[in-house]
Design a protein around this motif. Structure first.
Motif, PDB file in Angstrom:
ATOM      1  N   ASP A  81       0.821  -1.219   0.000  1.00  0.00           N
ATOM      2  CA  ASP A  81       0.000   0.000   0.000  1.00  0.00           C
ATOM      3  C   ASP A  81       0.850   1.262   0.000  1.00  0.00           C
ATOM      4  O   ASP A  81       0.511   2.249  -0.661  1.00  0.00           O
ATOM      5  CB  ASP A  81      -0.947   0.003   1.206  1.00  0.00           C
ATOM      6  N   ALA A  82       1.956   1.260   0.734  1.00  0.00           N
ATOM      7  CA  ALA A  82       2.833   2.432   0.763  1.00  0.00           C
ATOM      8  C   ALA A  82       3.428   2.699  -0.622  1.00  0.00           C
ATOM      9  O   ALA A  82       3.485   3.845  -1.071  1.00  0.00           O
ATOM     10  CB  ALA A  82       3.933   2.241   1.804  1.00  0.00           C
ATOM     11  N   LEU A  83       3.859   1.648  -1.301  1.00  0.00           N
ATOM     12  CA  LEU A  83       4.421   1.807  -2.643  1.00  0.00           C
ATOM     13  C   LEU A  83       3.384   2.355  -3.615  1.00  0.00           C
ATOM     14  O   LEU A  83       3.649   3.295  -4.370  1.00  0.00           O
ATOM     15  CB  LEU A  83       4.961   0.477  -3.151  1.00  0.00           C
ATOM     16  N   LEU A  84       2.203   1.758  -3.591  1.00  0.00           N
ATOM     17  CA  LEU A  84       1.142   2.213  -4.495  1.00  0.00           C
ATOM     18  C   LEU A  84       0.713   3.635  -4.162  1.00  0.00           C
ATOM     19  O   LEU A  84       0.483   4.456  -5.056  1.00  0.00           O
ATOM     20  CB  LEU A  84      -0.049   1.259  -4.436  1.00  0.00           C
ATOM     21  N   GLY A 144      -3.617   3.864  -6.285  1.00  0.00           N
ATOM     22  CA  GLY A 144      -4.647   3.070  -5.626  1.00  0.00           C
ATOM     23  C   GLY A 144      -4.096   2.323  -4.428  1.00  0.00           C
ATOM     24  O   GLY A 144      -3.099   2.718  -3.833  1.00  0.00           O
ATOM     25  N   ASP A 145      -4.764   1.214  -4.103  1.00  0.00           N
ATOM     26  CA  ASP A 145      -4.335   0.422  -2.955  1.00  0.00           C
ATOM     27  C   ASP A 145      -4.367  -1.056  -3.313  1.00  0.00           C
ATOM     28  O   ASP A 145      -4.807  -1.442  -4.399  1.00  0.00           O
ATOM     29  CB  ASP A 145      -5.177   0.732  -1.717  1.00  0.00           C
ATOM     30  N   ILE A 146      -3.915  -1.864  -2.384  1.00  0.00           N
ATOM     31  CA  ILE A 146      -3.788  -3.300  -2.610  1.00  0.00           C
ATOM     32  C   ILE A 146      -5.126  -3.935  -3.029  1.00  0.00           C
ATOM     33  O   ILE A 146      -5.170  -4.792  -3.895  1.00  0.00           O
ATOM     34  CB  ILE A 146      -3.191  -3.993  -1.357  1.00  0.00           C
ATOM     35  N   GLY A 147      -6.222  -3.466  -2.439  1.00  0.00           N
ATOM     36  CA  GLY A 147      -7.540  -4.017  -2.746  1.00  0.00           C
ATOM     37  C   GLY A 147      -8.016  -3.727  -4.157  1.00  0.00           C
ATOM     38  O   GLY A 147      -8.808  -4.483  -4.716  1.00  0.00           O
ATOM     39  N   GLU A 189       3.725  -6.750  -7.866  1.00  0.00           N
ATOM     40  CA  GLU A 189       2.880  -5.894  -8.711  1.00  0.00           C
ATOM     41  C   GLU A 189       3.081  -4.426  -8.357  1.00  0.00           C
ATOM     42  O   GLU A 189       3.183  -3.571  -9.240  1.00  0.00           O
ATOM     43  CB  GLU A 189       1.408  -6.277  -8.574  1.00  0.00           C
ATOM     44  N   ALA A 190       3.144  -4.117  -7.072  1.00  0.00           N
ATOM     45  CA  ALA A 190       3.369  -2.728  -6.647  1.00  0.00           C
ATOM     46  C   ALA A 190       4.722  -2.229  -7.149  1.00  0.00           C
ATOM     47  O   ALA A 190       4.833  -1.090  -7.630  1.00  0.00           O
ATOM     48  CB  ALA A 190       3.280  -2.614  -5.127  1.00  0.00           C
ATOM     49  N   LEU A 191       5.744  -3.070  -7.066  1.00  0.00           N
ATOM     50  CA  LEU A 191       7.070  -2.680  -7.569  1.00  0.00           C
ATOM     51  C   LEU A 191       7.048  -2.429  -9.068  1.00  0.00           C
ATOM     52  O   LEU A 191       7.713  -1.512  -9.564  1.00  0.00           O
ATOM     53  CB  LEU A 191       8.105  -3.757  -7.232  1.00  0.00           C
ATOM     54  N   GLU A 192       6.288  -3.233  -9.801  1.00  0.00           N
ATOM     55  CA  GLU A 192       6.158  -3.018 -11.246  1.00  0.00           C
ATOM     56  C   GLU A 192       5.490  -1.674 -11.529  1.00  0.00           C
ATOM     57  O   GLU A 192       5.908  -0.946 -12.429  1.00  0.00           O
ATOM     58  CB  GLU A 192       5.376  -4.168 -11.883  1.00  0.00           C
TER      59      GLU A 192
END
Length: 161
Positions: free
Chosen positions: A46-49, A55-58, A79-82
Protein backbone atom coordinates in the motif's frame (compact mmCIF):
# COMPACT_ATOMS: atom_id res chain seq x y z
CA UNK A 1 11.13 11.96 -4.84
CA UNK A 2 7.88 10.49 -3.53
CA UNK A 3 6.87 9.37 -0.06
CA UNK A 4 4.25 6.72 0.63
CA UNK A 5 2.56 5.50 3.78
CA UNK A 6 0.76 2.20 4.32
CA UNK A 7 -0.71 0.27 7.19
CA UNK A 8 -2.49 -3.00 7.64
CA UNK A 9 -3.87 -5.17 10.40
CA UNK A 10 -4.95 -8.77 10.73
CA UNK A 11 -6.37 -10.85 13.53
CA UNK A 12 -4.53 -13.90 14.84
CA UNK A 13 -6.14 -17.26 14.06
CA UNK A 14 -5.19 -20.81 15.00
CA UNK A 15 -4.28 -23.36 12.36
CA UNK A 16 -2.44 -21.13 9.89
CA UNK A 17 1.25 -20.22 9.61
CA UNK A 18 2.45 -16.80 10.76
CA UNK A 19 4.00 -14.85 7.89
CA UNK A 20 5.56 -11.44 8.54
CA UNK A 21 7.75 -9.74 5.97
CA UNK A 22 7.91 -12.86 3.84
CA UNK A 23 9.30 -14.88 6.74
CA UNK A 24 7.48 -17.76 8.41
CA UNK A 25 7.75 -17.20 12.16
CA UNK A 26 7.33 -19.87 14.84
CA UNK A 27 4.04 -19.21 16.63
CA UNK A 28 0.89 -21.14 17.50
CA UNK A 29 -1.29 -18.77 15.42
CA UNK A 30 -1.04 -17.02 12.10
CA UNK A 31 -2.68 -13.90 10.72
CA UNK A 32 -6.10 -14.34 9.15
CA UNK A 33 -6.56 -12.76 5.78
CA UNK A 34 -7.85 -13.61 2.35
CA UNK A 35 -4.24 -14.18 1.27
CA UNK A 36 -1.46 -15.38 3.59
CA UNK A 37 -2.20 -12.44 5.93
CA UNK A 38 1.34 -10.99 5.78
CA UNK A 39 0.57 -7.69 7.48
CA UNK A 40 4.01 -6.20 6.73
CA UNK A 41 4.07 -6.99 3.01
CA UNK A 42 0.51 -5.68 2.69
CA UNK A 43 1.46 -2.38 4.33
CA UNK A 44 4.56 -2.04 2.14
CA UNK A 45 2.45 -2.75 -0.95
CA UNK A 46 0.00 0.00 0.00
CA UNK A 47 2.83 2.43 0.76
CA UNK A 48 4.42 1.81 -2.64
CA UNK A 49 1.14 2.21 -4.50
CA UNK A 50 0.22 5.28 -2.47
CA UNK A 51 3.56 6.97 -3.20
CA UNK A 52 2.73 6.98 -6.92
CA UNK A 53 -1.01 7.62 -6.42
CA UNK A 54 -1.86 4.22 -7.94
CA UNK A 55 -4.65 3.07 -5.63
CA UNK A 56 -4.34 0.42 -2.95
CA UNK A 57 -3.79 -3.30 -2.61
CA UNK A 58 -7.54 -4.02 -2.75
CA UNK A 59 -7.94 -2.33 -6.13
CA UNK A 60 -5.41 -4.77 -7.62
CA UNK A 61 -6.18 -7.85 -5.52
CA UNK A 62 -9.76 -7.64 -4.22
CA UNK A 63 -10.50 -9.97 -1.31
CA UNK A 64 -13.70 -10.97 -3.08
CA UNK A 65 -11.65 -12.60 -5.87
CA UNK A 66 -11.09 -16.30 -5.12
CA UNK A 67 -7.80 -16.24 -7.10
CA UNK A 68 -6.13 -14.52 -4.15
CA UNK A 69 -7.35 -16.94 -1.45
CA UNK A 70 -4.23 -18.06 0.41
CA UNK A 71 -1.94 -16.23 -2.07
CA UNK A 72 1.65 -15.45 -1.17
CA UNK A 73 1.82 -11.71 -0.47
CA UNK A 74 5.05 -11.54 -2.45
CA UNK A 75 2.78 -11.44 -5.55
CA UNK A 76 1.17 -8.23 -4.31
CA UNK A 77 4.52 -6.62 -3.57
CA UNK A 78 5.87 -7.57 -7.01
CA UNK A 79 2.88 -5.89 -8.71
CA UNK A 80 3.37 -2.73 -6.65
CA UNK A 81 7.07 -2.68 -7.57
CA UNK A 82 6.16 -3.02 -11.25
CA UNK A 83 3.79 -0.05 -10.93
CA UNK A 84 6.55 1.97 -9.20
CA UNK A 85 8.99 1.12 -12.00
CA UNK A 86 6.44 2.05 -14.70
CA UNK A 87 5.98 5.41 -12.98
CA UNK A 88 9.74 5.99 -13.25
CA UNK A 89 10.72 5.45 -9.62
CA UNK A 90 12.83 3.09 -7.55
CA UNK A 91 12.65 2.29 -3.84
CA UNK A 92 15.12 4.35 -1.80
CA UNK A 93 14.26 3.04 1.63
CA UNK A 94 11.49 1.57 3.77
CA UNK A 95 10.78 2.09 7.46
CA UNK A 96 8.31 -0.10 9.31
CA UNK A 97 6.85 -0.54 12.76
CA UNK A 98 5.05 -3.71 13.77
CA UNK A 99 2.63 -3.59 16.69
CA UNK A 100 1.83 -6.95 18.29
CA UNK A 101 1.88 -8.62 21.67
CA UNK A 102 3.59 -11.80 20.48
CA UNK A 103 5.67 -13.30 19.14
CA UNK A 104 8.56 -11.02 19.98
CA UNK A 105 9.97 -9.67 16.73
CA UNK A 106 13.46 -8.83 18.03
CA UNK A 107 14.89 -12.32 17.48
CA UNK A 108 13.53 -12.33 13.91
CA UNK A 109 14.06 -8.67 12.91
CA UNK A 110 17.29 -9.21 10.95
CA UNK A 111 15.80 -12.09 8.97
CA UNK A 112 12.68 -10.01 8.18
CA UNK A 113 14.89 -7.04 7.24
CA UNK A 114 16.96 -9.18 4.88
CA UNK A 115 13.91 -10.81 3.27
CA UNK A 116 12.12 -7.49 2.70
CA UNK A 117 15.32 -6.03 1.21
CA UNK A 118 15.62 -9.04 -1.09
CA UNK A 119 12.00 -8.73 -2.23
CA UNK A 120 12.40 -5.00 -2.89
CA UNK A 121 15.81 -5.32 -4.54
CA UNK A 122 17.48 -2.92 -2.11
CA UNK A 123 20.18 -3.13 0.54
CA UNK A 124 19.19 -4.41 3.99
CA UNK A 125 20.51 -1.15 5.47
CA UNK A 126 17.68 0.60 3.57
CA UNK A 127 14.99 -1.39 5.44
CA UNK A 128 13.97 -0.47 8.96
CA UNK A 129 12.11 -3.08 11.00
CA UNK A 130 10.95 -2.08 14.47
CA UNK A 131 8.40 -3.64 16.80
CA UNK A 132 6.32 -2.37 19.68
CA UNK A 133 3.88 -4.03 22.03
CA UNK A 134 0.41 -2.50 22.36
CA UNK A 135 1.01 -1.93 26.10
CA UNK A 136 -2.38 -3.23 27.23
CA UNK A 137 -4.40 -1.33 24.63
CA UNK A 138 -6.54 -4.34 23.76
CA UNK A 139 -4.87 -5.40 20.51
CA UNK A 140 -3.34 -8.62 21.82
CA UNK A 141 -5.21 -10.71 19.26
CA UNK A 142 -4.01 -8.77 16.22
CA UNK A 143 -0.90 -7.54 14.45
CA UNK A 144 -0.60 -4.08 12.93
CA UNK A 145 2.05 -2.75 10.55
CA UNK A 146 2.84 0.88 9.72
CA UNK A 147 5.19 1.60 6.82
CA UNK A 148 6.76 4.65 5.18
CA UNK A 149 8.63 4.42 1.87
CA UNK A 150 10.80 6.83 -0.04
CA UNK A 151 10.87 6.53 -3.81
CA UNK A 152 13.56 8.13 -5.93
CA UNK A 153 13.06 9.23 -9.52
CA UNK A 154 14.98 7.06 -11.96
CA UNK A 155 17.24 9.21 -14.15
CA UNK A 156 19.55 8.20 -16.99
CA UNK A 157 22.54 8.53 -14.65
CA UNK A 158 20.88 6.53 -11.81
CA UNK A 159 22.34 3.21 -10.85
CA UNK A 160 20.16 0.39 -12.13
CA UNK A 161 18.37 -1.48 -9.32
Amino acid sequence: MRIGYGWDSHEFKSGIPLMIGGVKLPHDKGLAGHSDGDVLLHAITDALLGAIAAGDIGSYFPPSDPRWKGANSRIFLQEALEQVKRAGYAVGNVDSTLILEEPKIGPHAKKIQQRVAELLGISPNAVGVKAKTPEGMGTGNAAIAHVAVLLEKITPDSKSR
